[in-house]
Design an enzyme around this catalytic site. Sequence first.
Site, PDB file in Angstrom:
ATOM      1  N   LYS A 144       1.021 -31.259 -58.235  1.00  0.00           N
ATOM      2  CA  LYS A 144      -0.148 -30.432 -58.527  1.00  0.00           C
ATOM      3  C   LYS A 144      -0.172 -29.957 -59.987  1.00  0.00           C
ATOM      4  CE  LYS A 144      -0.803 -28.876 -53.730  1.00  0.00           C
ATOM      5  NZ  LYS A 144      -0.989 -27.685 -52.858  1.00  0.00           N
ATOM      6  N   TYR A 186      -9.411 -32.152 -49.224  1.00  0.00           N
ATOM      7  CA  TYR A 186      -9.178 -30.875 -48.552  1.00  0.00           C
ATOM      8  C   TYR A 186     -10.259 -30.533 -47.515  1.00  0.00           C
ATOM      9  CZ  TYR A 186      -5.078 -29.731 -51.349  1.00  0.00           C
ATOM     10  OH  TYR A 186      -3.814 -29.720 -51.893  1.00  0.00           O
ATOM     11  N   ASN A 232       1.835 -24.054 -55.674  1.00  0.00           N
ATOM     12  CA  ASN A 232       3.015 -24.504 -54.926  1.00  0.00           C
ATOM     13  C   ASN A 232       3.459 -25.924 -55.238  1.00  0.00           C
ATOM     14  OD1 ASN A 232       0.914 -25.741 -53.663  1.00  0.00           O
ATOM     15  ND2 ASN A 232       1.456 -25.087 -51.603  1.00  0.00           N
ATOM     16  N   HIS A 255       1.747 -31.497 -52.994  1.00  0.00           N
ATOM     17  CA  HIS A 255       1.119 -31.784 -51.700  1.00  0.00           C
ATOM     18  C   HIS A 255       1.831 -32.962 -51.064  1.00  0.00           C
ATOM     19  CE1 HIS A 255      -1.839 -32.792 -48.601  1.00  0.00           C
ATOM     20  NE2 HIS A 255      -1.621 -34.046 -48.962  1.00  0.00           N
ATOM     21  N   GLU A 308      -5.314 -39.985 -46.082  1.00  0.00           N
ATOM     22  CA  GLU A 308      -5.217 -39.526 -47.471  1.00  0.00           C
ATOM     23  C   GLU A 308      -4.927 -40.675 -48.439  1.00  0.00           C
ATOM     24  OE1 GLU A 308      -3.717 -35.012 -46.264  1.00  0.00           O
ATOM     25  OE2 GLU A 308      -2.393 -36.309 -47.429  1.00  0.00           O
TER      26      GLU A 308
HETATM   27  N1  UDP Z   1      -3.089 -22.594 -49.474  1.00  0.00           N
HETATM   28  C1  UDP Z   1      -3.370 -21.380 -50.075  1.00  0.00           C
HETATM   29  N2  UDP Z   1      -3.291 -20.230 -49.328  1.00  0.00           N
HETATM   30  C2  UDP Z   1      -2.938 -20.252 -48.024  1.00  0.00           C
HETATM   31  C3  UDP Z   1      -2.655 -21.484 -47.417  1.00  0.00           C
HETATM   32  C4  UDP Z   1      -2.734 -22.633 -48.172  1.00  0.00           C
HETATM   33  O1  UDP Z   1      -3.674 -21.330 -51.264  1.00  0.00           O
HETATM   34  O2  UDP Z   1      -2.879 -19.186 -47.391  1.00  0.00           O
HETATM   35  C5  UDP Z   1      -3.180 -23.824 -50.267  1.00  0.00           C
HETATM   36  C6  UDP Z   1      -1.833 -24.332 -50.751  1.00  0.00           C
HETATM   37  O3  UDP Z   1      -2.007 -24.921 -52.034  1.00  0.00           O
HETATM   38  C7  UDP Z   1      -1.468 -25.366 -49.727  1.00  0.00           C
HETATM   39  C8  UDP Z   1      -2.839 -25.964 -49.421  1.00  0.00           C
HETATM   40  O4  UDP Z   1      -3.728 -24.863 -49.464  1.00  0.00           O
HETATM   41  O5  UDP Z   1      -0.564 -26.334 -50.229  1.00  0.00           O
HETATM   42  C9  UDP Z   1      -2.951 -26.641 -48.078  1.00  0.00           C
HETATM   43  O6  UDP Z   1      -2.509 -25.736 -47.095  1.00  0.00           O
HETATM   44  P1  UDP Z   1      -1.556 -26.231 -45.916  1.00  0.00           P
HETATM   45  O7  UDP Z   1      -1.529 -25.173 -44.883  1.00  0.00           O
HETATM   46  O8  UDP Z   1      -1.958 -27.603 -45.493  1.00  0.00           O
HETATM   47  O9  UDP Z   1      -0.097 -26.240 -46.620  1.00  0.00           O
HETATM   48  P2  UDP Z   1       0.870 -27.445 -47.000  1.00  0.00           P
HETATM   49  O10 UDP Z   1       0.631 -28.545 -46.009  1.00  0.00           O
HETATM   50  O11 UDP Z   1       0.527 -27.848 -48.405  1.00  0.00           O
HETATM   51  O12 UDP Z   1       2.252 -26.863 -46.919  1.00  0.00           O
HETATM   52 MG    MG Z   2      -1.172 -29.536 -45.521  1.00  0.00          MG
END
Ligand code: UDP
Ligand code: MG
Length: 149
Positions: free
Chosen positions: A9, A49, A112, A115, A126
């Site tokens: 990212k 997304y 974070n 992805h 994806e």
């Molecule tokens: N995200 C965020 N706030 C939240 C949850 C998710 O900003 O409370 C963002 C974060 O960048 C995350 C992405 O949305 O990586 C997708 O969320 P997901 O729950 O799929 O998390 P991941 O699979 O990336 O761990």
């Molecule tokens: Mg995810």
Amino acid sequence: MDRTLIILKPDAVQRGLTGKIISRFEDKGLQVVGMKFMKIPVELAEKHYAPHKGKPFYDGLLKYMTSSPVIVMALQGKGVVDIARKMMGATFGFKAEPGTIRGDYGVSASFNLIHGSDSPESAKTELAIWFKPEELVDYELAARAWVFD
Ligand code: UDP
Ligand code: MG
């Protein structure tokens, strides 16, 4: 062989962590079969997304992901989807275990670093969003016989 979609990212690129993160996957024995560097067009971020559309963090997430360039990768290996998710750690660095990518390199509750597809089905969807079939390269990794039993 299984494949998964990884995005390094904008914060990973801006903080100069992409080499270290890619090295972790290489060290693990996973194979890079596709890679591109780009500033994500908004429409592509929306497509990727789409499952999160309507969630409170959606607008901020789109802004974050389109703010600065990323590296998009396809990784290959037996069980790669789960392996990569384990290596990434919990969603945010302040919660992620040390030893994971998110746990070692970040503390933010919005940035974070990475992805990774969360299931073989989403990996398939994806990968099709980010790569044309011919952009995923079939080749034999020399170390393969020593990495996978
Ligand atoms: N995200 C965020 N706030 C939240 C949850 C998710 O900003 O409370 C963002 C974060 O960048 C995350 C992405 O949305 O990586 C997708 O969320 P997901 O729950 O799929 O998390 P991941 O699979 O990336 O761990
Ligand atoms: Mg995810």
